[in-house]
Design a protein around this motif. Structure first.
Motif, PDB file in Angstrom:
ATOM      1  N   VAL A  42       0.840  -1.197   0.000  1.00  0.00           N
ATOM      2  CA  VAL A  42       0.000   0.000   0.000  1.00  0.00           C
ATOM      3  C   VAL A  42       0.877   1.249   0.000  1.00  0.00           C
ATOM      4  CG1 VAL A  42      -1.648   1.350   1.348  1.00  0.00           C
ATOM      5  CG2 VAL A  42      -1.973  -1.101   1.110  1.00  0.00           C
ATOM      6  N   LEU A  46       1.284   3.881  -3.188  1.00  0.00           N
ATOM      7  CA  LEU A  46       0.876   5.285  -3.053  1.00  0.00           C
ATOM      8  C   LEU A  46       2.046   6.218  -3.367  1.00  0.00           C
ATOM      9  CD1 LEU A  46      -1.350   5.144   0.134  1.00  0.00           C
ATOM     10  CD2 LEU A  46      -2.096   5.424  -2.220  1.00  0.00           C
ATOM     11  N   GLY A 245     -10.763   8.837   7.889  1.00  0.00           N
ATOM     12  CA  GLY A 245     -10.769   8.034   6.674  1.00  0.00           C
ATOM     13  C   GLY A 245     -12.152   7.755   6.120  1.00  0.00           C
ATOM     14  N   SER A 272     -10.876  12.126   1.514  1.00  0.00           N
ATOM     15  CA  SER A 272     -11.554  10.929   1.042  1.00  0.00           C
ATOM     16  C   SER A 272     -12.698  11.270   0.093  1.00  0.00           C
ATOM     17  CB  SER A 272     -12.049  10.105   2.225  1.00  0.00           C
ATOM     18  OG  SER A 272     -12.766  10.912   3.113  1.00  0.00           O
ATOM     19  N   GLY A 295      -4.295  10.594  -1.295  1.00  0.00           N
ATOM     20  CA  GLY A 295      -4.433   9.299  -0.636  1.00  0.00           C
ATOM     21  C   GLY A 295      -3.229   9.009   0.248  1.00  0.00           C
ATOM     22  N   LEU A 296      -2.032   9.331  -0.261  1.00  0.00           N
ATOM     23  CA  LEU A 296      -0.807   9.099   0.520  1.00  0.00           C
ATOM     24  C   LEU A 296      -0.824   9.922   1.814  1.00  0.00           C
ATOM     25  CD1 LEU A 296       2.042   7.858   0.739  1.00  0.00           C
ATOM     26  CD2 LEU A 296       2.908   9.843  -0.502  1.00  0.00           C
ATOM     27  N   PHE A 299      -3.167   8.355   4.165  1.00  0.00           N
ATOM     28  CA  PHE A 299      -2.575   7.121   4.677  1.00  0.00           C
ATOM     29  C   PHE A 299      -1.586   7.424   5.797  1.00  0.00           C
ATOM     30  CE2 PHE A 299       0.945   3.984   4.326  1.00  0.00           C
ATOM     31  CZ  PHE A 299       0.248   2.860   4.718  1.00  0.00           C
TER      32      PHE A 299
ATOM     33  N   ILE B 122      -8.215   3.684   0.927  1.00  0.00           N
ATOM     34  CA  ILE B 122      -6.785   3.530   0.633  1.00  0.00           C
ATOM     35  C   ILE B 122      -6.523   2.149   0.028  1.00  0.00           C
ATOM     36  CG2 ILE B 122      -4.492   3.461   1.685  1.00  0.00           C
ATOM     37  CD1 ILE B 122      -5.498   6.177   1.830  1.00  0.00           C
ATOM     38  N   LEU B 125      -7.434   2.294  -3.536  1.00  0.00           N
ATOM     39  CA  LEU B 125      -6.389   2.932  -4.342  1.00  0.00           C
ATOM     40  C   LEU B 125      -5.266   1.949  -4.641  1.00  0.00           C
ATOM     41  CD1 LEU B 125      -5.650   6.523  -2.983  1.00  0.00           C
ATOM     42  CD2 LEU B 125      -6.519   5.872  -5.207  1.00  0.00           C
TER      43      LEU B 125
END
Lengths: 322, 284
Positions: A42, A46, A245, A272, A295-296, A299, B122, B125
Motif C-alpha cells: 500500500v 501510493l 478516513g 476521502s 491518498g498518501l 494514509f 486507501i 487505491l
C-alpha cells in the motif's frame, strides 16, 4: 502459554507428520509476512503513484490551496483542511456523547438492560457508511437546513469572532453536517472501548471511593478516569482515525467544493470525498497522481493516529493484566 | 454544619446533572439508530416488491429492479470471503500459536490491528494500482481482491482472540497423546474456538457487504446483467450511491430499497454473530 515444540525438535517423529508440521508452520508464517507485505505494498503503490504530483509541485503541494483540473494545478490544502475540520467537529461532539454512553452503561444502567443497550449502540457501528450517506443527504441535511442552521445563524452567528464560523446561508450540506454525521458514526467505536476499559478498573478502587462518600460522578471523574486515561485516549484516537478516513457518508453531505471558508456551514471537501468524487473521472495523469498524493497524505496521517491509538491500548491492556 | 450541608447538596446536584446528561447521551445514540432505521423502513419498504429481485437496474424513468446488482454484490462478497478467510485464520494461527511472545508475531498483530481500522478507500487505491492499471480496465476480480484484503484483518483479529482463550490443558493433553502440533491446532484448538471464529467471519462479511468507496476504484458498476468477473460488474453499494445522487425519483427509490436490503442483511449478520458469541461465552 506452554510452547509445544514442533516435531522437528523431537527426533522420534518422522515421516509425513514431520513434513506436515513444517508445511503448516510455514504456511502460517508466510501469510503472517503477507500482512506486512500488504501494508508495504500500500505504502509503495501510493508513493509511486503520487511521484508525478510531488515532482511537479514539490512540497508546495501540501500548502497550496489551488485545485484546478483545467490548468493542471493542484494543491492539497483544501482537502486537508476539510478532513481536519470535519474530524475536529466529530471529536468535539462525539467524545462527550461517547463518554456519556460509556458512563451510563458501566455505572447507571440496570444490569438487565446492559447487554441489549451495548448491542444497540454497537449496531450503529455495523451500519455501513453509505447508509449514513443517503440518510444524511435525504433526511439529516434538509433538517439541518430547515432547523439547526438557521437557529445557529441567529444565535451564535451574532456573537463576535466565533460568529464567523456560523454565518452565511444555511446550505444544509457542508462541513458542519459532515462533522455531525461523523460524530454519530464514531460514537459506537469510542464508547465501546471506553466501556471496556472502564470495566478493567478494580472493584476495590471503586468501592473504596464510594466508601469515602464519593458520588457516582466523583468516582468516575477522580478514580475511574485517571486509572483508565491511557485506554480512553487510545479509544478516542481510534475514533479519530476512523473519522478521518470515512468516505461515503462524508461524500454525500460535504458538497464537494474546493475552497476554504470561515463558515462551517459552507460546502467543502475532504481527502476521502475528493478521491471518491473525482478519481474515476480524473483525466490526465497529473490530475490522477495528485489524487493519489492526497491518498498518501491520508494514509500517513491515519497510520500515525491509529498506530498511536493501538500503542496506548496495548499499554492499557498490560496495566490491566498486572 | 450548614455550610457542609450546602456543599453536600451541591455535590449531589452536580452528580445528578451529569448523570442525567450521560443518560441523555445514550438517548441521543439510540435516537439516531432509531431515526436511521425509521427512514430506511419508511423509504425502503416502498421499493421492496418482487420486481426488485427479478429485474435489472433500469434506465431513468422506467421500472426496474436490482437483480444484477444483488448478484454482483453476492458473488464478490463470496469470493472476497472465501479468499480472505483462510488467510486470516492462518495469520491468526501464526500469531496465537507460533509466535505469542516474539517480536515478529507482535509486529504482525500490530500491523493487522492498524489495517483493521485503516480507511478502506486507501485499500481501493492500492488495488487500483495493483490490478486495474495493469489490466487496463475495472473488474469484478479487482473488487473481490479489495474485499478479501478487508476481510483478512477482521478474521485474523477474532482468530487470535479466540485461540488465546483455548486452555493450554487441551493442547498439553493432545501433545501427551503424541499428536503433532499442526494436528493439535487444527483438530483441537480450531474446534474449541470455532464458534468465535465463525463470529469473526460473519462480522467480516457484514463489514464488506456495505463497502462502497474502494469498489468505486476497482469495479465501478454495470447497468446490465453480467457474470463476467473480469469486467465491471454491477454491485449494490455503487448502484445505491449512483442512484441516490441522481435526480430521478425512480432511481432514488431503488437506492432506498437497496439500502434497506443491505442494512437488514448486515444487522441480521451482526445480531446472529453476537448471539453466537454470547452463547459460546455462556458455555465456558
Amino acid at each position: 502459554m506452554v510452547d509445544i515444540p514442533s516435531s522437528d525438535s523431537s527426533p522420534r517423529l518422522r515421516g509425513p507428520q514431520h513434513l506436515f508440521d513444517g508445511l503448516f508452520r510455514g504456511a502460517t508464517l508466510f501469510f503472517g509476512l503477507f500482512i506486512l507485505l500488504i501494508l508495504g505494498g500500500v505504502a509503495i503503490s501510493l508513493v509511486v503513484g503520487s511521484s508525478d504530483a510531488f515532482k511537479a509541485f514539490g512540497l508546495n503541494f501540501l500548502v497550496s490551496d489551488t485545485w484546478n483540473p483545467a490548468t493542471d494545478k493542484f494543491g492539497a490544502l483544501v482537502p486537508i483542511y476539510g478532513t481536519l475540520m470535519t474530524s475536529v467537529i466529530a471529536m468535539i461532539v462525539g467524545i462527550p456523547l461517547s463518554f456519556g454512553v460509556a458512563v451510563f452503561i458501566t455505572e447507571l444502567c440496570p444490569p438487565m438492560l446492559k447487554r441489549p443497550l451495548s448491542i444497540a449502540i454497537e449496531l450503529l457501528a455495523g451500519i455501513p457508511s453509505i447508509i449514513y450517506g443517503i440518510w444524511g443527504l435525504f433526511v439529516f441535511a434538509p433538517f439541518m437546513q430547515a432547523t439547526v442552521q438557521p437557529f445557529l445563524i441567529h444565535t451564535i452567528g451574532r456573537v463576535p469572532v466565533i460568529g464567523a464560523l456560523f454565518s452565511g446561508p444555511p446550505f444544509g450540506i457542508g462541513i458542519l453536517t459532515a462533522g455531525l454525521i461523523l460524530a454519530i458514526m464514531v460514537l459506537p467505536f469510542i464508547s465501546s472501548i471506553m466501556r471496556d476499559v472502564f470495566e478493567t478498573v478494580p472493584a476495590m478502587l471503586r468501592e473504596s471511593a464510594y466508601g469515602l462518600g464519593c458520588t457516582t460522578w466523583e468516582v468516575v471523574w477522580r478514580v475511574v478516569l485517571p486509572y483508565t486515561k491511557v485506554g480512553v485516549t487510545g479509544g478516542i484516537m481510534l475514533g479519530l482515525g476512523r473519522a478521518m478516513g470515512e468516505t461515503m457518508a462524508v461524500t454525500f453531505v460535504i458538497g464537494n467544493a474546493h475552497r476554504i471558508t470561515t463558515s462551517l456551514m459552507a460546502p467543502g471537501t475532504t481527502i476521502s470525498s475528493a478521491l471518491a468524487n473525482e478519481f474515476t473521472e480524473a483525466s490526465g495523469s497529473l490530475y490522477q497522481s495528485s489524487l493519489i498524493a492526497l491518498g498518501l497524505i491520508l494514509f500517513v496521517i491515519t497510520f500515525i493516529v491509529l498506530a498511536a491509538a493501538k500503542y496506548m491500548l496495548i499499554r492499557m491492556q498490560r496495566q490491566a493484566g498486572n | 454544619m450548614a455550610k457542609d450541608l450546602a456543599r453536600y447538596a451541591r455535590r449531589q446536584r452536580k452528580n445528578g446533572v451529569i448523570l442525567g446528561l450521560s443518560m441523555a447521551a445514550t438517548g441521543v445514540g439510540l435516537f439516531f439508530l432509531g431515526a436511521i432505521l425509521y427512514a430506511l423502513l419508511t423509504e425502503g419498504l416502498a421499493a421492496i416488491r418482487p420486481s426488485l429481485f427479478t429485474q435489472m437496474t433500469p434506465a431513468p424513468g422506467s421500472d426496474g429492479g436490482l437483480l444484477n446488482a444483488i448478484y454482483g454484490s453476492a458473488i464478490m462478497t463470496l469470493v472476497g470471503t472465501v479468499v480472505g478467510t483462510p488467510i486470516g485464520i492462518l495469520v491468526g494461527t501464526y500469531i496465537a500459536e507460533y509466535s505469542r511472545n516474539n517480536r515478529l508475531g507482535q509486529a504482525i498483530q500490530f500491523i493487522n490491528d492498524v489495517l483493521l481500522s485503516a480507511p478502506s478507500i486507501i485499500v481501493g487505491l492500492f488495488v487500483y494500482q495493483l490490478m486495474v492499471v495493469p489490466m487496463g480496465h475495472f473488474s469484478g476480480w479487482a473488487g473481490s481482491t479489495t474485499l478479501a484484503i478487508l476481510v483478512i484483518p477482521v478474521v485474523t483479529r477474532t482468530t487470535v482472540d479466540m485461540l488465546v482463550l483455548v486452555p493450554n490443558a487441551l493442547r498439553e493433553a493432545a501433545a501427551a497423546l503424541g499428536t503433532p502440533k499442526w494436528k493439535i491446532t487444527v483438530s483441537v484448538c480450531y474446534r474449541a474456538a470455532r464458534q468465535g471464529m465463525l463470529t469473526g467471519i460473519m462480522l467480516a462479511v457484514a463489514r464488506i457487504s456495505g463497502e462502497t468507496a474502494p469498489l468505486l476504484f476497482t469495479v465501478l458498476s454495470n447497468q446490465f446483467w453480467s457474470t463476467d468477473m473480469s469486467h465491471s460488474i454491477a454491485n449494490l453499494p455503487v448502484v445505491i450511491s449512483n442512484f441516490a445522487l441522481s435526480p430521478y425519483p425512480d432511481w432514488q427509490r431503488l437506492a432506498w430499497g437497496g439500502a434497506l436490503l443491505i442494512t437488514v442483511t448486515i444487522l441480521i449478520l451482526n445480531i446472529t454473530a453476537r448471539t453466537l458469541a454470547s452463547l459460546g461465552g455462556a458455555k465456558q
